[in-house]
Motif scaffolding. Structure first.
Motif, PDB file in Angstrom:
ATOM      1  N   GLU A  97       0.964   5.132   0.413  1.00 22.37           N
ATOM      2  CA  GLU A  97       0.142   6.245   0.897  1.00 22.37           C
ATOM      3  C   GLU A  97       0.407   7.471   0.048  1.00 22.37           C
ATOM      4  N   LYS A  98      -0.658   8.027  -0.452  1.00 20.84           N
ATOM      5  CA  LYS A  98      -0.563   9.256  -1.233  1.00 20.84           C
ATOM      6  C   LYS A  98      -1.202  10.366  -0.400  1.00 20.84           C
ATOM      7  N   PRO A  99      -0.699  11.560  -0.500  1.00 15.57           N
ATOM      8  CA  PRO A  99      -1.309  12.654   0.259  1.00 15.57           C
ATOM      9  C   PRO A  99      -2.727  12.913  -0.242  1.00 15.57           C
ATOM     10  N   HIS A 100      -3.607  13.265   0.698  1.00 18.10           N
ATOM     11  CA  HIS A 100      -4.989  13.555   0.319  1.00 18.10           C
ATOM     12  C   HIS A 100      -5.024  14.811  -0.540  1.00 18.10           C
TER      13      HIS A 100
ATOM     14  N   TYR B 198       0.852  -1.179   0.000  1.00 19.04           N
ATOM     15  CA  TYR B 198       0.000   0.000   0.000  1.00 19.04           C
ATOM     16  C   TYR B 198       0.891   1.233   0.000  1.00 19.04           C
TER      17      TYR B 198
END
Length: 149
Positions: free
Chosen positions: A124-127, A122
């Motif tokens: 994580e990408k910034p929102h 996974y």
């Protein structure tokens, strides 16, 4: 090849539906083969050979040789063992019994498939951030709202 498949069905006395069920494919797949829409896939050929192991695979694929392979039936072989006549093989025995030599070339060796492990990562990408909001009104105008930083 479809004629050879039909020969197997005729020899076994099976309908299209019965034969398709026996080899594990849909009746429509078999109909497509007989209608010429599709050619039999390798999977279909292997399913036929699995359901009818006496069928000569070269005959099925290429029309070469006889329909059925000549293999002695178990009932044709006669033997008897008296108690303690069963030969014992040890790790030092290097000689392979004759009955194993005969069958080894016919059936090949089974090699298990490699186990494939799948790893899921996974990231994580910034929102995403709202940079602008526009509201449109029925009179053709609109307003732009920009959030404070």
């Amino acid at each position: 090849m479809k004629d050879r498949i039909a020969s197997i069905m005729q020899k076994e006395g099976l309908t299209n539906a019965e034969f398709a069920e026996k080899i594990g494919i849909s009746t429509s797949s078999l109909s497509h083969i007989f209608g010429g829409r599709n050619k039999p896939s390798l999977e279909v050929v292997m399913r036929i050979h699995k359901a009818y192991p006496k069928i000569n695979i070269n005959w099925l694929l290429y029309g070469e040789g006889e329909m059925e392979e000549e293999t002695p039936a178990i009932s044709d072989m006669s033997f008897s063992l008296q108690p303690d006549e069963n030969p014992k093989f040890t790790a030092e025995d290097t000689e392979v019994p004759d009955f194993l030599k005969e069958n080894a070339s016919k059936y090949g060796q089974y090699t298990p498939k490699e186990t494939v492990k799948e790893e899921i990562r996974y990231i994580e990408k910034p929102h995403p951030k709202i940079t602008e909001i526009r509201i449109f009104f029925d009179n053709g105008t609109y307003e732009v709202f920009k959030p404070e930083k």
